[in-house]
Design an enzyme around this catalytic site. Structure first.
Site, short mmCIF file in Angstrom:
data_model
loop_
_atom_site.label_atom_id
_atom_site.label_comp_id
_atom_site.label_asym_id
_atom_site.label_seq_id
_atom_site.Cartn_x
_atom_site.Cartn_y
_atom_site.Cartn_z
N LYS A 1 29.86 46.30 53.52
CA LYS A 1 30.57 45.46 54.48
C LYS A 1 32.03 45.87 54.39
O LYS A 1 32.46 46.41 53.37
CB LYS A 1 30.43 43.99 54.10
CG LYS A 1 29.04 43.43 54.29
CD LYS A 1 29.09 41.92 54.13
CE LYS A 1 27.70 41.35 53.95
NZ LYS A 1 27.77 39.92 53.61
N HIS B 1 38.16 44.08 53.91
CA HIS B 1 39.15 43.72 54.94
C HIS B 1 40.25 42.84 54.38
O HIS B 1 40.28 42.52 53.20
CB HIS B 1 38.44 43.05 56.12
CG HIS B 1 37.67 41.84 55.71
ND1 HIS B 1 38.28 40.65 55.38
CD2 HIS B 1 36.34 41.65 55.54
CE1 HIS B 1 37.35 39.77 55.06
NE2 HIS B 1 36.17 40.35 55.13
N HIS C 1 40.11 40.16 51.78
CA HIS C 1 40.05 40.47 50.35
C HIS C 1 41.42 40.66 49.73
O HIS C 1 41.54 40.88 48.54
CB HIS C 1 39.24 41.76 50.12
CG HIS C 1 37.80 41.64 50.49
ND1 HIS C 1 37.30 42.14 51.65
CD2 HIS C 1 36.76 41.05 49.85
CE1 HIS C 1 36.00 41.88 51.73
NE2 HIS C 1 35.65 41.21 50.65
N1 ARG Z 1 31.33 39.71 46.59
C1 ARG Z 1 31.76 38.35 46.82
C2 ARG Z 1 32.39 38.23 48.20
O1 ARG Z 1 32.92 39.20 48.72
C3 ARG Z 1 32.77 37.88 45.81
C4 ARG Z 1 32.29 37.88 44.38
C5 ARG Z 1 33.10 37.01 43.52
N2 ARG Z 1 32.68 37.03 42.16
C6 ARG Z 1 31.61 36.41 41.67
N3 ARG Z 1 31.31 36.57 40.41
N4 ARG Z 1 30.87 35.63 42.43
O2 ARG Z 1 32.38 37.15 48.75
#
Ligand code: ARG
Length: 570
Positions: free
Chosen positions: A133, A136, A139
Site C-alpha cells: 500500500k 503516504h 505516515h
Molecule cells: N501497519 C500499521 C498501519 O499502517 C501500523 C502498525 C503499527 N504497529 C503495530 N504494532 N500495530 O496502520
C-alpha cells in the site's frame, strides 16, 4: 529538574526549618515541584503558592509568605517578595547567568539530558507502513514522532530499540498478486519500482468496484501464499524488497535507521502459543463463528483473535509481537506510535495482555496522533488521490533548492543544503503542533524562511555558526554589564532541560519544536540589539561569543532531537 527550581526548593525547606521549627514540611524536591512561573514576568521569575503549606504549618498563606520571606536565602535569588499568599522570587541576574552558562559549557551537547533512562530499555514501534500500500503522508506522523521519541529517549540515556513493524502480511498481497498478473510486468516493476506497485494497487481497487469477483480472486491468492505456494511467496518477497528499498530512501533523508524490520509475518509461528494461553485462561469465546475475547466488563467491543476461517488478525499478531519483544528485549516500556484511529485497537489488546496474566501489561504505551490533510484535502489511499511521502519531500527539496540558490548563489553544496532544509521544513511544520491536533499541511507555509518554520530555525543555527567561525576560538563568559536581551536569552537557554522533560513525559516532540522557536526568537533579538564581534568592550564581546556558542550547542541539540539536520551554512 531545573537547577534554579531545585535550589529554591532547598532554600525554601531551610527557611521553613528556621521560621517554623519542628513543623513537618514537604521534602525540598517536592517544594521545588510546587514552584510556578508567574503569569507576568514583572511579578517575578518564580512563585511559591504558600497555601500548599497552610495545612502542615497551621498558618494562613499570607502569614507563611511573610515568615518565609524573612528567612529565605539563595545565592541566585536577589529578592523574595510577598504578594498575598504567594512568595515571588526575583533572580540575581549575574549569579544566575554565570551558573547557567557554566552548566551549558560543562555539559556540552549533553546539556538538558535528564539521564533518567540509565539501565532501562525502551522499544519503539513506529513508521510501520503496510507494504504494497502506498507510504503516504499519513505516515509522516508515526515516522517523525516515533523517531523523535527514540532520539529523546536515547538522549535521556535509555537503551532504545526501534522497530519497523512492517505490514507485510494480509489480503493486500493477494490483491497485488492479482493486479500484477493481470496488468503488470516484471520490466515495469523493475523500472518504476514502488510507483508501479502503487499504480497496480490503485488499479485493483478501481477495477474491483466494477468487478467484485476480483476480491475473491485476491483472497484465493493470499490463501495460496499462506499455504506456502512458491510462486506467490517469491512475488511476496519481491514486493517487500522493492518497497523496503524505497522506504529506506525516505528514512535516509530523515536520518532514520531501524534496529529491526520484523514485520507482521515474523509472528506467524509465534501466535499459536499465545492463543493456547488465552484458551487456558478461558478468555476465548465463540462469537458468530469467530474466536474473540469479550471485553464487556471494560466497556469495549470484543477483541478478535481468530476469524471464522481460522486465520489470525491484526490484534493477534500484535499480542504475539509484544510477548516476543518482552522476552527478547526485557523492555521497561514499549511505545507504539500510530494514528488516533487505532486507539481502540491498542486499548483492546493491551487489556487482553493484562488478562492473559502478563505483569508487564502496564509497560505498553500507545502514542496516537491526529489526521493530516494536504492543502485542505483528506487522504484516500484506495483512490489515486494519495500523496506519497517521498513526493512530498521531493517537492520540498526542489522548492528549497530554487529559493536557496537565489538567496545565496555561491553555496558550495546546494544539493545537500536543499535536502536538509527541504526535509527539515516538512518535519518542523508537522512537529509544531500538539500531536493530537488534526493538521492541514500547506507546503508553502512550511517552506517560508520568515515565519515560524524549519528553514528559519536552521537559518538561525547557521547564523550562530557563522558568527563563531569568525570569532577566534572559545571565549569566557562574564556577567558584568549583562543587559536585558542577554538575560532574556540566558533564561530561554536555561529552560531547555524542562522542555526535554516535558517532551518525554507527554510523548510530545512539539515541546521541543516550540522551545526551538522561543530560543530562535531570543537569539535573533539578542543578535539585532547587541553587537557581538564588533562589541568595543572586550569582556562583553567574549561573553556574547560565549552565549552564541551556548545557543549553537542547545539549538543544535534541540534540532537534532526532532530529526532535523543542522547545516552550518545556508
Ligand atoms: N501497519 C500499521 C498501519 O499502517 C501500523 C502498525 C503499527 N504497529 C503495530 N504494532 N500495530 O496502520
Amino acid at each position: 529538574m531545573l537547577v534554579l527550581k531545585k535550589k529554591v526548593g532547598q532554600a525554601l525547606a531551610d527557611a521553613c526549618a528556621v521560621a517554623f521549627p519542628g513543623a513537618s514540611v514537604p521534602a525540598p524536591d517536592d517544594l521545588s515541584a510546587m514552584l510556578e512561573y508567574p503569569p507576568d514576568p514583572k511579578l517575578g521569575d518564580l512563585a511559591f503558592p504558600c497555601f500548599r503549606l497552610s495545612r502542615s504549618l497551621r498558618a494562613a498563606p499570607p502569614a507563611i509568605a511573610a515568615a518565609l520571606a524573612g528567612t529565605f536565602a539563595c545565592d541566585e535569588i536577589r529578592s523574595a517578595q510577598t504578594v498575598g499568599g504567594y512568595l515571588n522570587f526575583f533572580i540575581d541576574p549575574a549569579a544566575y547567568a554565570v551558573r547557567v552558562m557554566s552548566d551549558i559549557r560543562s555539559a556540552g551537547s549533553n546539556y538538558g539530558s535528564p539521564m533518567c533512562g540509565k539501565g532501562k530499555t525502551v522499544v519503539l514501534d513506529y513508521s510501520s507502513p503496510n507494504v504494497a500500500k502506498p507510504f503516504h503522508i499519513g505516515h509522516l506522523g508515526t515516522t517523525v514522532i516515533g523517531h523523535s521519541l527514540k532520539l529523546l529517549h536515547q538522549f535521556a540515556g535509555y537503551h532504545c530499540i526501534g522497530i519497523n513493524h512492517l505490514g507485510d502480511w494480509g489480503t493486500q498481497f493477494g490483491k497485488l498478486i492479482v493486479a500484477y498478473r493481470r496488468w503488470g510486468s516484471r520490466e515495469e516493476v523493475e523500472k518504476k519500482e514502488i510507483d508501479e506497485l502503487v499504480r497496480l494497487y490503485v488499479r485493483f481497487h478501481a477495477e474491483a468496484e466494477e468487478n467484485p469477483a476480483l476480491n475473491d480472486e485476491a483472497r484465493a491468492e493470499f490463501s495460496r501464499l499462506e499455504a506456502g505456494d512458491p510462486e506467490n511467496t517469491a512475488l511476496w518477497k519481491w514486493f517487500i524488497d522493492i518497497s523496503l528499498r524505497e522506504y529506506r530512501k525516505t528514512y535516509a533523508l530523515l536520518g532514520i535507521d531501524f534496529d529491526s524490520y520484523n514485520g507482521e509475518s515474523f509472528y506467524t509461528d509465534k501466535m499459536p502459543r499465545q492463543i493456547e494461553i488465552m484458551r487456558e485462561k478461558n478468555l476465548l469465546t465463540l462469537d458468530d463463528g469467530a474466536w474473540v475475547v469479550n471485553l464487556d466488563a471494560y466497556h469495549m467491543p470484543v477483541c478478535l483473535i481468530l476469524k471464522r476461517d481460522g486465520s489470525t488478525l491484526y490484534p493477534t499478531r500484535d499480542i504475539a509481537a509484544a510477548v516476543y519483544r518482552q522476552q527478547t528485549y526485557h523492555f521497561d516500556k514499549c511505545i507504539y506510535v500510530t494514528s488516533a484511529g487505532q486507539c481502540l485497537h491498542f486499548a483492546q489488546w493491551f487489556k487482553v495482555i493484562e488478562l492473559m496474566g502478563y505483569d508487564w501489561a502496564d509497560r505498553l504505551v500507545h502514542v496516537p496522533y491526529g489526521t493530516v490533510s494536504i492543502n485542505g484535502s483528506k487522504l484516500a489511499t484506495r483512490t489515486g488521490n494519495v500523496i506519497l511521502l517521498k513526493d512530498l519531500f521531493a517537492a520540498a527539496i526542489e522548492k528549497v533548492r530554487a529559493i536557496a540558490t537565489e538567496k545565496n548563489p555561491d553555496l558550495e553544496n546546494p544539493d545537500e543544503i536543499a535536502e536538509a532544509v527541504g526535509v527539515g521544513a516538512v518535519v518542523f511544520h508537522y512537529l509544531l503542533n500538539n500531536r493530537m491536533r488534526d493538521i492541514n499541511f500547506v507546503l508553502e507555509d512550511a517552506l517560508s524562511f520568515d515565519g515560524n518554520t524549519g528553514p528559519y530555525a536552521q537559518y538561525t543555527y547557521a547564523r550562530a555558526c557563522s558568527i563563531l567561525a569568525r570569532a577566534d576560538g572559545a571565549a569566557a563568559f562574564s556577567a558584568q554589564g549583562l543587559n536585558e536581551e542577554e538575560l532574556a536569552l540566558i533564561k530561554v537557554l536555561a529552560r531547555f532541560p524542562e522542555a526535554v522533560r516535558a517532551a518525554l513525559d507527554a510523548y510530545e516532540p512539539s515541546e521541543i519544536t516550540r522551545y526551538i522557536l522561543d530560543l530562535c526568537a531570543a537569539f535573533n533579538r539578542f543578535y539585532h540589539d547587541c553587537q557581538i564581534l564588533s562589541c568595543p568592550d572586550a569582556q562583553r564581546r567574549d561573553a556574547r561569543i560565549a552565549m552564541t556558542d551556548a545557543v549553537r550547542t542547545v539549538l543544535g541539540r534541540a534540532l537534532s532531537l526532532i530529526c532535523m539536520k543542522t547545516p552550518e551554512k545556508i
